[in-house]
Design an enzyme around this catalytic site. Structure first.
Site, mmCIF file in Angstrom:
data_model
loop_
_atom_site.group_PDB
_atom_site.id
_atom_site.type_symbol
_atom_site.label_atom_id
_atom_site.label_comp_id
_atom_site.label_asym_id
_atom_site.label_seq_id
_atom_site.Cartn_x
_atom_site.Cartn_y
_atom_site.Cartn_z
ATOM 1 C CE1 TYR A 1 4.443 -0.597 6.585
ATOM 2 C CE2 TYR A 1 3.585 -2.222 5.060
ATOM 3 C CZ TYR A 1 3.685 -0.913 5.474
ATOM 4 O OH TYR A 1 3.016 0.073 4.782
ATOM 5 C CG LEU B 1 -11.651 -0.019 4.746
ATOM 6 C CD1 LEU B 1 -11.644 -1.441 5.273
ATOM 7 C CD2 LEU B 1 -12.965 0.305 4.063
#
Length: 291
Positions: free
Chosen positions: A54, A191
């Site tokens: 990341y 989500l």
């Protein structure tokens, strides 16, 4: 403040069930990353999930250190990338992560994918765990076949598996396998990575309206009711607060049954094996990690 639930791992460690993911949240000169982490901490998040790939481990470690809250109050997760898999390589990657994050230990450390040499990498995690440098060792994006192979070599089975999970992709067969083997289920992309078809689903919208909540809050509550650890991400202070408010209500059994029927078995992301077999992806990740 909402009650912060924990999930107890098979080794007795309590893991905050609702965490904060920092995937694609990039540090920069404008301080936006630090502001996002500060907003998450102020909202009540203490579980933060990052990874070497990341590119924000150092910035996250600095933001946590600057919070004024003791390190032991946080639960920090990072992951070894596929190019760092191997017995010595994974140990070095772990030490590199700890140095960047300015911490002597990690609460949780995962193998990011079942890439080449993942068995040797797992042996490295077992050693680091025995040395007390990691509280919870686990994996991400592992399929049943990977667990079955690892079982023949491991002294300790993975305590947790972080995988893509959302109402349209519920991972039921993998989930049942993990329950049988006391492997915790952690959801990334909980989500659905903001997919419009998920947020516009009429069943989810109806449930949200009945509870006077957003669809996002209903989805997160669904994960929580399933005893899944969940790490939503957002750079919006409003969404950060909304997500943690998924803890202040619950769903009925009827709600859960309705959501169970939404499973299509379709991923939004690439199948996990797609990352480890793509030579270009591996080459690009090596360049990125050297930067």
């Amino acid at each position: 403040m909402c009650m912060r639930p924990f999930i107890k791992a098979s080794n007795g460690v309590d893991i905050p069930q609702l965490g904060f993911g920092v995937y694609k949240i990039k540090p920069g000169k404008n301080g936006a990353f630090e502001q996002t982490i500060r907003a998450a901490i102020e909202a009540g998040y203490r579980h933060f999930d990052t990874a070497r790939i990341y590119g924000n481990e150092e910035a996250l470690g600095r933001a946590i250190a600057n919070s004024g809250i003791p390190r032991e109050d946080f639960f920090i997760t990072s992951k070894a990338w596929t190019t760092d898999l191997g017995y010595e390589q994974t140990q070095r990657a772990f030490e590199h992560t700890c140095k960047k994050m300015n911490t002597s230990y990690l609460d949780m450390y995962l193998l990011h994918f079942a890439g080449p040499h993942y068995v040797k990498a797992w042996k490295a995690l077992e050693l680091l765990y025995a040395q007390g440098k990691i509280k919870v060792i686990g994996v991400a994006n592992f399929e049943i076949e990977h667990f079955e192979h690892l079982k023949t070599h491991a002294t300790i089975l993975p305590i947790i598996n972080q995988v893509e999970t959302h109402p349209f992709f519920q991972q039921q067969s993998l989930r049942e396998y993990m329950i049988r083997h006391q492997i915790l289920h952690e959801a990334w992309g909980p989500l659905g990575q903001g997919n419009a078809s998920l947020f516009n689903n009429e069943e989810l919208k109806a449930i949200a309206e009945r509870h006077n909540k957003t669809v996002g809050q209903v989805i997160l509550r669904w994960h929580i009711n399933r005893q899944t650890i969940v790490i939503p991400k957002s750079s919006s202070p409003l969404r950060i607060r909304e997500n943690i408010q998924a803890l202040d209500f619950t769903l009925s059994d009827a709600d859960m049954m309705r959501i169970a029927k939404l499973d299509t078995g379709k991923r939004y992301a690439v199948h996990p094996t797609g990352y480890q077999v793509n030579p270009l992806y591996v080459k690009l990740s090596k360049i990125f990690l050297k930067a």
